[in-house]
Write an enzyme that holds these catalytic residues in place. Structure first.
Site, PDB file in Angstrom:
ATOM      1  N   TYR A 109       0.881  -1.179   0.000  1.00  0.00           N
ATOM      2  CA  TYR A 109       0.000   0.000   0.000  1.00  0.00           C
ATOM      3  C   TYR A 109       0.908   1.216   0.000  1.00  0.00           C
ATOM      4  CZ  TYR A 109      -3.134   3.596   1.821  1.00  0.00           C
ATOM      5  OH  TYR A 109      -3.849   4.752   1.979  1.00  0.00           O
ATOM      6  N   GLU A 197      -3.612   7.455  -3.836  1.00  0.00           N
ATOM      7  CA  GLU A 197      -3.502   6.177  -3.139  1.00  0.00           C
ATOM      8  C   GLU A 197      -3.368   5.026  -4.128  1.00  0.00           C
ATOM      9  OE1 GLU A 197      -6.146   4.659   0.424  1.00  0.00           O
ATOM     10  OE2 GLU A 197      -7.006   4.008  -1.468  1.00  0.00           O
TER      11      GLU A 197
END
Ligand code: ADP
Ligand code: MG
Length: 394
Positions: A109, A197
């Protein structure tokens, strides 16, 4: 403002961040053709709706031939996708992203966000990326590592390199991670983003680091500087209530509670939401009608709230300054002449022409509960809501 994944992936590529190859499709035929043009035997059909959690909700599906891609596209287009983030209403799928299927070894991530509390930008990264990231954040937050960034200096390569080491990126891919992080940071700054993101940033079977999903939010106040981004605006993604509010020039943010709020002034609107929460209520919206709203604007605002099936109670909280309470009252009476009142209304009018406003409401014969103070108004609204539980209460 948010954009779709396929648009975000194009931006990543522009900034030198490797992303899975793909094409947007708006019909089953386009989807099948897109897969045939991509070639190979492994594809992923991805619903393009502004929400996370698509994978768990059936919005991300693998396929093994262009025909299968076409079939899945047929099933997905026009359907409502209900994810954890959309609420029970879900969002209609109008576009798809057809990408190559990639074999995944590991999911990382990586994101950049504005840290409002610290008034700075923060880089977040984790080796527990993928669809469970919300759970990771809730249950094992220590697995998400952060690096604060001094905006006057910017992200330095050594900071990204150290992050790669901290989350255990293999040595062979460290420089790919650094280059992806630097590219994302440059994108974040140059395009006035509030969030970039990548989840997952995948280590692939053939030893590459590839962005397989991208979510980008932009600071709406800076969109005028980016006509290329503004062109990506998709009105179909916006809440119906928000579109109507924009027509009336109202500052309106939909929320997921059930107490409709009509307030003047952003500060008072925030305080109203706080006091409702304090007494155990949940606002349906933030609505600031502004200091110089006309009667028409008030009527429009009231209509949006009356048409909103989520609203169980309406709370009017006005502190008249430049905005006069009688103008508010007339706007409300005009709205109710067009749309019947189906929910209780609690009104607290204070300040300029408050008495006149109250008289107008009383004379109208409308069933409006007058509250002397903000506290009384909030308590009344919350208790009226509690009499009719609807699943949107805490
Ligand atoms: P969301 O975050 O909205 O659930 P993602 O795009 O992240 O949607 O997709 C969900 C999961 O599907 C990813 O975590 C990844 O495991 C898998 N996935 C997504 N794109 C691909 C792809 N191109 N190839 C293989 N797997 C993929
Ligand atoms: Mg994702």
């Amino acid at each position: 403002m948010k954009i779709h994944e396929y648009q975000a992936c194009a931006l990543l590529t522009q900034y030198g961040v490797a992303a899975a190859q793909g094409t947007a499709a708006f019909s089953a035929e386009e989807a099948e053709n897109a897969a045939a043009a991509l070639g190979g035997e492994s594809f992923v059909v991805k619903a393009q709706v502004h929400t996370g959690g698509r994978g768990k909700a059936g919005g991300v599906k693998p396929a093994h031939s262009p025909e299968e891609v076409g079939k899945l596209a047929q099933e997905m287009l026009g359907r409502r996708l209900i994810t954890k983030q959309t609420g029970p209403e879900g969002k209609t799928v109008r576009a798809l992203y057809i990408t190559r299927g990639v074999s995944i070894e590991k999911e990382y991530y990586l994101s950049f966000a504005v840290d409002g509390d610290g008034a700075r930008i923060v880089m977040l990264a984790s080796n527990a990326g993928g669809m469970e990231i919300e759970e990771v954040a809730a249950k094992t937050p220590a697995l998400i590592l952060r690096q604060d960034i001094d905006v006057t200096i910017g992200l330095r390569a050594y900071q990204a390199r150290r992050m790669a080491q901290r989350i255990g990126v293999i040595k062979e891919l460290t420089e790919s991670f650094v280059s992806a992080a630097l590219g994302l940071y440059r994108l974040f700054i140059e395009k006035d983003c509030s969030l970039v993101e990548i989840n997952p940033l995948a280590q692939t079977g053939d030893g590459r680091l590839l962005a397989l999903d991208a979510k980008i939010s932009f600071d709406s106040n800076a969109i005028f500087r980016h006509p290329d981004i503004a062109a990506h605006h998709d009105p179909g993604e916006e809440d119906e209530r928000q579109l109507q509010a924009a027509q009336y020039g109202l500052s309106y943010i939909p929320l997921d509670g059930n107490i409709g709020c009509l307030v003047n002034g952003a500060g008072l609107a925030m305080a109203t939401m706080d006091i409702l929460a304090h007494f155990g209520g949940r606002p349906d919206n933030f609505l600031d009608v502004g200091g110089s709203a006309t009667q028409e604007k008030i009527t429009g605002a009231f209509k949006i709230l009356l048409n909103d099936s989520r609203v169980r109670v309406l709370l009017i909280n006005i502190f008249g300054g430049i905005m006069k309470c009688d103008v508010i009252a007339r706007g409300i009476v005009a709205a109710v002449e067009e749309i019947k009142l189906t929910v209780p209304v609690v009104a607290r009018l204070e300040g300029t022409n408050a008495q006149l406003g109250k008289e107008i409401l009383e004379k109208s014969g409308l069933d409006i509960i007058s509250a002397a103070t903000m506290e009384q108004a909030a308590r009344t609204a919350v208790s009226l809501c509690a009499q009719e539980p609807c699943g949107r209460c805490v």
